[in-house]
Design a protein around this motif. Structure first.
Motif, PDB file in Angstrom:
ATOM      1  N   CYS A 112       0.835  -1.212   0.000  1.00 12.12           N
ATOM      2  CA  CYS A 112       0.000   0.000   0.000  1.00 12.12           C
ATOM      3  C   CYS A 112       0.864   1.254   0.000  1.00 12.12           C
ATOM      4  N   GLN A 113       1.958   1.233   0.745  1.00 17.00           N
ATOM      5  CA  GLN A 113       2.866   2.378   0.753  1.00 17.00           C
ATOM      6  C   GLN A 113       3.461   2.602  -0.638  1.00 17.00           C
ATOM      7  N   TRP A 114       3.797   1.527  -1.327  1.00 12.67           N
ATOM      8  CA  TRP A 114       4.349   1.666  -2.676  1.00 12.67           C
ATOM      9  C   TRP A 114       3.298   2.201  -3.640  1.00 12.67           C
TER      10      TRP A 114
ATOM     11  N   PHE B 297       1.262   6.237  -7.327  1.00 13.58           N
ATOM     12  CA  PHE B 297       0.121   6.944  -7.898  1.00 13.58           C
ATOM     13  C   PHE B 297      -0.209   8.238  -7.159  1.00 13.58           C
ATOM     14  N   ARG B 298       0.709   8.660  -6.240  1.00 13.76           N
ATOM     15  CA  ARG B 298       0.565   9.925  -5.513  1.00 13.76           C
ATOM     16  C   ARG B 298      -0.787  10.003  -4.803  1.00 13.76           C
ATOM     17  N   LEU B 299      -1.057   8.970  -4.002  1.00 14.72           N
ATOM     18  CA  LEU B 299      -2.281   8.911  -3.202  1.00 14.72           C
ATOM     19  C   LEU B 299      -1.903   8.932  -1.726  1.00 14.72           C
TER      20      LEU B 299
ATOM     21  N   ALA C 141      -1.240   7.531   1.621  1.00 18.77           N
ATOM     22  CA  ALA C 141      -0.983   6.140   2.017  1.00 18.77           C
ATOM     23  C   ALA C 141      -1.986   5.644   3.053  1.00 18.77           C
ATOM     24  N   ILE C 142      -2.397   6.545   3.954  1.00 16.97           N
ATOM     25  CA  ILE C 142      -3.293   6.140   5.034  1.00 16.97           C
ATOM     26  C   ILE C 142      -4.628   5.648   4.485  1.00 16.97           C
ATOM     27  N   VAL C 143      -5.100   6.245   3.422  1.00 17.77           N
ATOM     28  CA  VAL C 143      -6.366   5.825   2.820  1.00 17.77           C
ATOM     29  C   VAL C 143      -6.261   4.388   2.331  1.00 17.77           C
ATOM     30  N   LEU C 144      -5.164   4.074   1.654  1.00 19.56           N
ATOM     31  CA  LEU C 144      -4.978   2.721   1.137  1.00 19.56           C
ATOM     32  C   LEU C 144      -4.792   1.709   2.263  1.00 19.56           C
ATOM     33  N   LEU C 145      -4.062   2.099   3.307  1.00 19.54           N
ATOM     34  CA  LEU C 145      -3.863   1.190   4.442  1.00 19.54           C
ATOM     35  C   LEU C 145      -5.178   0.874   5.148  1.00 19.54           C
ATOM     36  N   ALA C 146      -6.000   1.895   5.326  1.00 18.44           N
ATOM     37  CA  ALA C 146      -7.292   1.688   5.979  1.00 18.44           C
ATOM     38  C   ALA C 146      -8.185   0.782   5.128  1.00 18.44           C
TER      39      ALA C 146
ATOM     40  N   LEU D  26       1.600  15.384   5.038  1.00 17.90           N
ATOM     41  CA  LEU D  26       2.458  16.542   4.791  1.00 17.90           C
ATOM     42  C   LEU D  26       3.460  16.246   3.681  1.00 17.90           C
ATOM     43  N   LYS D  27       4.004  15.046   3.660  1.00 19.73           N
ATOM     44  CA  LYS D  27       4.942  14.683   2.602  1.00 19.73           C
ATOM     45  C   LYS D  27       4.242  14.680   1.244  1.00 19.73           C
ATOM     46  N   HIS D  28       2.984  14.249   1.252  1.00 21.02           N
ATOM     47  CA  HIS D  28       2.237  14.159  -0.006  1.00 21.02           C
ATOM     48  C   HIS D  28       1.841  15.544  -0.524  1.00 21.02           C
ATOM     49  N   ALA D  29       1.442  16.443   0.392  1.00 18.30           N
ATOM     50  CA  ALA D  29       0.895  17.738  -0.021  1.00 18.30           C
ATOM     51  C   ALA D  29       1.959  18.780  -0.317  1.00 18.30           C
TER      52      ALA D  29
END
Length: 608
Positions: free
Chosen positions: A15-17, A22-24, A26-31, A134-137
């Motif tokens: 999920c982290q990868w 895809f610049r999403l 990560a927390i959304v995918l993990l959940a 924060l890293k994503h935004a």
């Protein structure tokens, strides 16, 4: 248990990868992954697979995560944001708690006692979700600092507040209970300062004296973090998180020589732990808990997202130096994470046994809010950052270390084609030419603490270390590689690199820049002989084949700028050119320039 553990770890890292690719968020995918593995498919059941040890393991993992977050809290950031940070972590907590109690009681239909506990749990925002967002935004440093400090400091404060409310409820609010609560609070603070701060200082002293070898430093830190957490909890229940956070802050600001290596190791560990915890906690939801959700709980969650947080932030930041854009973004961004979920799961069973029947709604309510905030804030932070113009300046900056006539000409040429470049050098005089050409400069040592604080070096996405000292170039590349990636740090060719084993080894230097084996000294020499920097645009009518056919044999291809505008320094392994690519080349003065060739000289030729 083995298949569950492996499934969780593999799925979490995958999920982290996916999030990176895809610049999403990560927390959304993990959940979503936790829901898929848990209540939807039933592939894992954490309470069954891990048994009673799940709560203890979760608490220890959270302690390590908070310590790592504390390491990243630098006092120089606090100097810029001190007033707002103090407000958000003091009266902001009280406002959020008080307003949250009212919403939980009047909207959610919970009793005053359970509403008070839920309000205390939900004052946290959580570094496990804030830091990835924060890293994503790519927020600017000031705004990011507000959210980072609040998230890391409020986590242990929220847990401690929840523990005090929990103790009050169990003692039915009698007079002795109030005395016990204030005593517990004082004991928790004293324990955290003595154990967290004291052991951090002692461990740092041991590092400086060389009493602990390098290979044992990172393991020693993890062992001490777990020991501080356990000892603090023995003295005062649930004070361990506060102690480990304080331990991280103290060590992070001691200026230890090995701290960068240890911080990177801790980041790797934390990435695994966050992935594990989010999948486990969401997978722990049962179908019964999901079925207990009713419309009042849903309305309450909306109340926390759209009313409690915004109102608390606006009240807390009245008459501060916080801009209205910052206030709007901070008021909206408040994702909850691991600590809130773990607290609800730990307190709910005991309260139900104590006669608080509506405590059964704590876990589903908290998880609903976690999912709501993760989805809403995870996908909206980036667009909101752009709308409020709170992102780092520009689309990204190119850092060139070393101001020489050749690098200044290169930076000037890149600036003319709308590339954001900054040249850094330790000699003020060498930067004069760049300043005269309108190129951004930074005076100082890029390896210094001041460089870490410099706003001028924010939003760097690639580095070219081009000084006359190849060993220094390698140091610069190694410094920036963990932050930017090894594939984004470059240095010129070392003339003794292939034949002399005494030069810096390949694993300790940046990627060799440019398409030809040309040293820094040779670049400078050729420029004095009249060589120039040119750009060529690859089009449908002017292909890569046409470009290479007309390029002089001794010309050097320096970089490619694709359609997205992010410069890519070229190396020995050049990629195939595509339509829309702009190629930056270093060509001799006698290079012909046919009329049909879309090639433009963008740096002046110097007389021989």
């Amino acid at each position: 248990m083995t298949h569950a553990l492996v499934s969780i770890l593999v799925a979490g890292i995958f999920c982290q990868w996916l999030a990176w690719r895809f610049r999403l968020p990560a927390i959304v995918l993990l959940a979503a992954c936790g829901l898929l593995l848990g209540p939807i498919t039933g592939w894992i059941e954490p309470s069954v697979d891990f048994g009673n040890g799940l709560i203890a393991v979760t608490s220890l993992f959270v302690a390590i995560i908070l310590f790592e977050g504390g390491l990243n809290l630098q006092f120089h950031e606090l100097r810029e944001t001190a007033q707002v940070t103090r407000r958000l972590t003091s009266i902001g907590v009280l406002f959020a708690w008080g307003i949250g109690i009212c919403v939980a009681h009047y909207v959610g239909g919970l009793s005053w006692g359970v509403a008070s506990l839920l309000g205390a749990i939900l004052v946290v925002t959580g570094p496990t979700v804030i830091m990835p967002l924060l890293k994503h935004a790519k927020l600017n440093r000031r705004t990011a600092s507000y959210l980072k400090w609040e998230g890391i400091i409020n986590d242990p404060i929220g847990v401690l507040l929840a523990v005090l409310v929990y103790q009050y409820l169990l003692y039915s609010g009698e007079g002795p209970a109030l005395q016990s609560i204030f005593a517990s609070l004082g004991l928790a603070l004293a324990t955290s300062v003595i154990l967290g701060g004291g052991i951090a200082y002692g461990l740092g002293h041991c590092f400086r004296k060389g009493w602990i070898p390098e290979y044992l430093k990172a393991p020693s830190i993890i062992a001490c973090v777990l020991a501080v957490y356990a000892l603090s909890d023995l003295v005062q229940h649930e004070s361990g998180l506060l102690a480990t956070t304080l331990m991280g802050i103290v060590m992070g600001n001691m200026g230890l020589r090995s701290l960068d290596e240890m911080r990177r190791f801790k980041e790797y560990v934390t990435l695994i732990l966050v992935s594990f915890l989010f999948v486990v906690l969401t997978a722990s939801l049962t179908k019964t808990a999901l079925q207990s959700i009713h419309w009042q709980l849903v309305a309450m969650v909306f109340g926390f997202v759209f009313f409690v947080r915004p109102l608390a932030v606006f009240l807390a930041t009245i008459r501060t130096d916080c801009s209205w854009q910052d206030r709007v973004l901070i008021a909206w961004i408040a994702p909850r994470g691991v600590v809130a979920a773990a607290s609800a799961g730990a307190f709910a069973p005991a309260l139900i046994d104590a006669g608080f029947e509506d405590a059964q709604y704590l876990v589903p309510a908290v998880f609903m809010l976690i999912f709501a905030t993760i989805l809403a804030h995870g996908f909206s932070l980036g667009p909101l950052t752009k709308l409020l113009k709170l992102g780092s300046p520009g689309t990204g900056r190119i850092l060139i270390v070393g101001a020489s006539p050749w690098t200044v000409e290169l930076a000037t040429a890149l600036k003319k084609i709308n590339q954001e470049v900054v040249i850094a050098d330790t000699e003020w005089g060498r930067l004069q030419s760049a300043r005269q050409q309108g190129v951004d400069t930074w005076f100082g040592e890029v390896l210094s603490d001041m460089a870490e604080e410099a706003m001028a070096l924010d939003n760097i996405y690639t580095v070219l270390a081009a000084t006359g000292n190849n060993h220094y170039n390698s140091m610069v590349c190694n410094h920036f590689a963990p932050h930017l990636g090894r594939h984004r740090v470059f240095q010129p060719y070392d003339s003794g690199y292939e034949s002399n084993k005494r030069v810096v080894s390949e694993t300790r230097r940046g990627i060799t820049a440019f398409s030809a084996n040309i040293s820094f000294a040779e670049l400078w020499t050729r420029m004095i002989k009249g060589w120039a920097i040119r750009k060529t645009v690859i089009t449908d009518t002017y292909s890569e084949k046409d470009f290479l056919a007309k390029l002089p044999d001794d010309a050097v291809r320096l970089a490619i700028i694709p359609d997205n505008g992010k410069l890519e320094w070229l190396s020995q392994k050049t990629r195939k050119l595509q339509t829309g690519d702009t190629v930056i080349s270093f060509v001799p003065p006698e290079a012909s320039e046919p009329e049909q060739e879309p090639e433009i000289e963008i740096s002046p030729k110097l007389p021989a």
